[in-house]
Design an enzyme around this catalytic site. Structure first.
Site, PDB file in Angstrom:
ATOM      1  N   ARG A   1       0.812  -1.224   0.000  1.00 25.52           N
ATOM      2  CA  ARG A   1       0.000   0.000   0.000  1.00 25.52           C
ATOM      3  C   ARG A   1       0.848   1.277   0.000  1.00 25.52           C
ATOM      4  O   ARG A   1       0.495   2.279   0.640  1.00 25.52           O
ATOM      5  CB  ARG A   1      -0.929   0.050   1.222  1.00 25.52           C
ATOM      6  CG  ARG A   1      -1.889  -1.104   1.341  1.00 25.52           C
ATOM      7  CD  ARG A   1      -2.962  -1.064   0.261  1.00 25.52           C
ATOM      8  NE  ARG A   1      -4.042  -1.963   0.566  1.00 25.52           N
ATOM      9  CZ  ARG A   1      -4.240  -3.145  -0.037  1.00 25.52           C
ATOM     10  NH1 ARG A   1      -3.414  -3.558  -0.975  1.00 25.52           N
ATOM     11  NH2 ARG A   1      -5.265  -3.900   0.285  1.00 25.52           N
TER      12      ARG A   1
ATOM     13  N   SER B   1     -10.452  -0.661   3.389  1.00 27.20           N
ATOM     14  CA  SER B   1      -9.785  -1.087   4.624  1.00 27.20           C
ATOM     15  C   SER B   1      -9.221   0.127   5.353  1.00 27.20           C
ATOM     16  O   SER B   1      -8.502   0.930   4.753  1.00 27.20           O
ATOM     17  CB  SER B   1      -8.641  -2.040   4.303  1.00 27.20           C
ATOM     18  OG  SER B   1      -9.169  -3.225   3.764  1.00 27.20           O
TER      19      SER B   1
ATOM     20  N   GLU C   1      -4.376   2.834   7.019  1.00 23.22           N
ATOM     21  CA  GLU C   1      -4.177   2.716   5.578  1.00 23.22           C
ATOM     22  C   GLU C   1      -4.851   3.905   4.885  1.00 23.22           C
ATOM     23  O   GLU C   1      -4.351   4.447   3.897  1.00 23.22           O
ATOM     24  CB  GLU C   1      -4.777   1.404   5.066  1.00 23.22           C
ATOM     25  CG  GLU C   1      -4.676   1.253   3.555  1.00 23.22           C
ATOM     26  CD  GLU C   1      -5.107  -0.118   3.070  1.00 23.22           C
ATOM     27  OE1 GLU C   1      -4.867  -1.121   3.796  1.00 23.22           O
ATOM     28  OE2 GLU C   1      -5.679  -0.189   1.976  1.00 23.22           O
TER      29      GLU C   1
HETATM   30  C1  LIG Z   1     -15.265  -0.137  -0.989  1.00 25.40           C
HETATM   31  C2  LIG Z   1     -13.772   0.049  -1.134  1.00 25.40           C
HETATM   32  C3  LIG Z   1     -12.970  -1.047  -1.413  1.00 25.40           C
HETATM   33  C4  LIG Z   1     -11.586  -0.887  -1.563  1.00 25.40           C
HETATM   34  N1  LIG Z   1     -10.813  -1.980  -1.855  1.00 25.40           N
HETATM   35  C5  LIG Z   1      -9.493  -1.831  -2.072  1.00 25.40           C
HETATM   36  C6  LIG Z   1      -8.680  -2.944  -2.435  1.00 25.40           C
HETATM   37  O1  LIG Z   1      -9.140  -4.072  -2.579  1.00 25.40           O
HETATM   38  N2  LIG Z   1      -7.361  -2.755  -2.645  1.00 25.40           N
HETATM   39  C7  LIG Z   1      -6.794  -1.523  -2.514  1.00 25.40           C
HETATM   40  O2  LIG Z   1      -5.592  -1.401  -2.737  1.00 25.40           O
HETATM   41  N3  LIG Z   1      -7.532  -0.449  -2.152  1.00 25.40           N
HETATM   42  C8  LIG Z   1      -8.860  -0.570  -1.931  1.00 25.40           C
HETATM   43  N4  LIG Z   1      -9.616   0.517  -1.570  1.00 25.40           N
HETATM   44  C9  LIG Z   1      -8.955   1.804  -1.319  1.00 25.40           C
HETATM   45  C10 LIG Z   1      -8.863   2.755  -2.537  1.00 25.40           C
HETATM   46  O3  LIG Z   1      -9.861   2.473  -3.492  1.00 25.40           O
HETATM   47  C11 LIG Z   1      -7.478   2.662  -3.185  1.00 25.40           C
HETATM   48  O4  LIG Z   1      -6.469   3.054  -2.285  1.00 25.40           O
HETATM   49  C12 LIG Z   1      -7.392   3.527  -4.439  1.00 25.40           C
HETATM   50  O5  LIG Z   1      -6.199   3.223  -5.132  1.00 25.40           O
HETATM   51  C13 LIG Z   1      -7.434   5.027  -4.147  1.00 25.40           C
HETATM   52  O6  LIG Z   1      -7.610   5.702  -5.384  1.00 25.40           O
HETATM   53  P1  LIG Z   1      -8.299   7.141  -5.442  1.00 25.40           P
HETATM   54  O7  LIG Z   1      -8.288   7.576  -6.851  1.00 25.40           O
HETATM   55  O8  LIG Z   1      -9.632   7.102  -4.788  1.00 25.40           O
HETATM   56  O9  LIG Z   1      -7.282   8.002  -4.580  1.00 25.40           O
HETATM   57  P2  LIG Z   1      -7.593   9.023  -3.390  1.00 25.40           P
HETATM   58  O10 LIG Z   1      -8.292   8.301  -2.295  1.00 25.40           O
HETATM   59  O11 LIG Z   1      -8.238  10.230  -3.929  1.00 25.40           O
HETATM   60  O12 LIG Z   1      -6.106   9.354  -2.928  1.00 25.40           O
HETATM   61  C14 LIG Z   1      -5.321   8.359  -2.309  1.00 25.40           C
HETATM   62  C15 LIG Z   1      -3.864   8.833  -2.309  1.00 25.40           C
HETATM   63  O13 LIG Z   1      -3.411   8.868  -3.652  1.00 25.40           O
HETATM   64  C16 LIG Z   1      -2.891  10.168  -3.966  1.00 25.40           C
HETATM   65  N5  LIG Z   1      -3.211  10.446  -5.360  1.00 25.40           N
HETATM   66  C17 LIG Z   1      -4.400  10.278  -5.982  1.00 25.40           C
HETATM   67  N6  LIG Z   1      -4.299  10.638  -7.274  1.00 25.40           N
HETATM   68  C18 LIG Z   1      -3.017  11.036  -7.472  1.00 25.40           C
HETATM   69  C19 LIG Z   1      -2.289  11.513  -8.588  1.00 25.40           C
HETATM   70  N7  LIG Z   1      -2.851  11.665  -9.786  1.00 25.40           N
HETATM   71  N8  LIG Z   1      -0.992  11.833  -8.407  1.00 25.40           N
HETATM   72  C20 LIG Z   1      -0.378  11.694  -7.214  1.00 25.40           C
HETATM   73  N9  LIG Z   1      -1.020  11.237  -6.113  1.00 25.40           N
HETATM   74  C21 LIG Z   1      -2.320  10.903  -6.250  1.00 25.40           C
HETATM   75  C22 LIG Z   1      -3.572  11.121  -2.992  1.00 25.40           C
HETATM   76  O14 LIG Z   1      -2.783  12.279  -2.758  1.00 25.40           O
HETATM   77  C23 LIG Z   1      -3.668  10.248  -1.754  1.00 25.40           C
HETATM   78  O15 LIG Z   1      -2.448  10.291  -1.047  1.00 25.40           O
HETATM   79  C24 LIG Z   1     -11.006   0.384  -1.416  1.00 25.40           C
HETATM   80  C25 LIG Z   1     -11.826   1.504  -1.131  1.00 25.40           C
HETATM   81  C26 LIG Z   1     -13.190   1.331  -1.001  1.00 25.40           C
HETATM   82  C27 LIG Z   1     -14.066   2.537  -0.732  1.00 25.40           C
END
Ligand SMILES: Cc1cc2nc3c(=O)[nH]c(=O)nc-3n(C[C@H](O)[C@H](O)[C@H](O)COP(=O)(O)OP(=O)(O)OC[C@H]3O[C@@H](n4cnc5c(N)ncnc54)[C@H](O)[C@@H]3O)c2cc1C
Length: 313
Positions: free
Chosen positions: A168, A217, A299
């Site tokens: 992660r 998570s 996380e």
């Molecule tokens: C129902 C549910 C299930 C999930 N299951 C999983 C799973 O199975 N596995 C898993 O790994 N995660 C899971 N997640 C967590 C989440 O979806 C992941 O961490 C995902 O990769 C976050 O992407 P995001 O675009 O929403 O980023 P955000 O939540 O908007 O940001 C997360 C981080 O990424 C950075 N970031 C985002 N975009 C950029 C960019 N373009 N450049 C630089 N930094 C950036 C942000 O600054 C922040 O630090 C789950 C979440 C939910 C709600």
């Protein structure tokens, strides 16, 4: 003194509330929200932005608690100019704003297996930053390179070696915004890949509160750490079981609740504030430490300022 921001072609909105841009639906305003029109707009803006102004990129907010006082500086959210998907041979190149699920489906249509992305509700930028993964596959296993714009507006290419993926985690240079990523994928039969994704979706719905407001998570699985993140999936010690064992399944605080269905999912059951969500998370950490000796680590990324506490009355 008021900060003057560089001119942009994309939308630059002052005092933009962020709650509607996060899955948990909490969070105060960003001083500014910048939605760049395209790569050049982003690079020019960052080059000309006063270096003392902090920036924070967000994806679709599926791994974020934005605190109730909001985020100082400029929050950058990539949109339409950054969601193209191109496929060539065994390579899939996707803009950072493309949704993981969409990329997985397009890859499957082309007979390429990026099925692990199908059930992750984030964007490609967030996936690279978090080394997102599930069912035994992670971004680290597939990434060829990511393109990004640095805080001072330079375009760079980041290799897996640069990113030093861990569970992660990716080592992104501070203040850099990922704009695009290229993945290598193993070929497969499109129908079989779509069927595999349908099974994964059903498995999720069975075990996780996928229709509620959460950020996935909440805590990292304690001992699940390896250079690729792979061991996470096979490791026996899960944060959810420690929370369950400490008697906190379903525990609530204000509008925040640890899910009955999956105790490592922190939910906004309605009107929760970020402060309530964070307070419940910290309570869980304390109780789990007392109960099992494990110091759970967040996380979910928590960002921004709490609301000032009133000293009146
Ligand atoms: C129902 C549910 C299930 C999930 N299951 C999983 C799973 O199975 N596995 C898993 O790994 N995660 C899971 N997640 C967590 C989440 O979806 C992941 O961490 C995902 O990769 C976050 O992407 P995001 O675009 O929403 O980023 P955000 O939540 O908007 O940001 C997360 C981080 O990424 C950075 N970031 C985002 N975009 C950029 C960019 N373009 N450049 C630089 N930094 C950036 C942000 O600054 C922040 O630090 C789950 C979440 C939910 C709600």
């Amino acid at each position: 003194m008021m900060t003057v921001l560089p001119p942009t072609r994309g939308a630059l909105t002052p005092d933009r509330p962020l709650d509607s841009l996060t899955w948990l639906r909490v969070g105060g305003p960003a001083d500014w929200l910048f939605q760049p029109a395209d790569d050049d707009d982003l690079a020019d803006f960052l080059r000309d932005l006063d270096p003392s102004v902090p920036i924070f990129p967000i994806g679709v907010g599926s791994n974020l608690i934005v605190r109730d006082g909001g985020i100082r500086g400029v929050v950058i959210r990539l949109g339409r100019g950054f969601n193209a998907i191109a496929i060539e041979g065994d390579r899939v190149t996707a803009g950072a704003a493309a949704l993981d699920a969409h990329v997985a489906r397009r890859a499957a249509d082309a007979g390429l297996d990026l099925t692990f992305l199908r059930t992750i509700p984030g964007s490609i930028g967030g996936a690279v930053c978090m080394n997102a993964g599930c069912y035994g596959s992670y971004v680290a296993d597939h990434l060829v390179e990511a393109r990004a714009v640095t805080r001072d507006g330079q375009r760079i290419v980041l290799t897996p070696d640069d990113l030093r993926f861990a569970y992660r985690h990716a080592d992104l240079p501070a203040g850099c915004v990922v704009t695009e990523a290229t993945f290598r994928a193993v070929p497969g039969d499109p129908d079989a890949l779509h069927a595999k994704m349908a099974v994964q979706l059903a498995r999720r719905d069975e075990t996780q509160p996928t229709r509620e407001r959460s950020a996935g998570s909440t805590f990292r699985n304690p001992a699940g750490f390896s250079s690729t993140g792979q061991e996470d999936d096979v490791h026996d010690l899960k944060a959810w079981s420690l929370i369950d064992q400490a008697g906190l399944r379903g525990h609530s605080w204000g509008g925040a609740q640890m899910s009955e269905k999956h105790p490592n999912f922190l939910l906004n059951t309605g009107g929760a504030t970020a402060a309530e969500l964070e307070a419940l998370g910290e309570l869980v950490r304390r109780r789990v430490l007392e109960d099992s000796g494990h110091d759970l680590q967040w996380e979910v990324i928590r960002v921004g300022d709490p609301l000032p506490v009133s000293t009146e009355g």
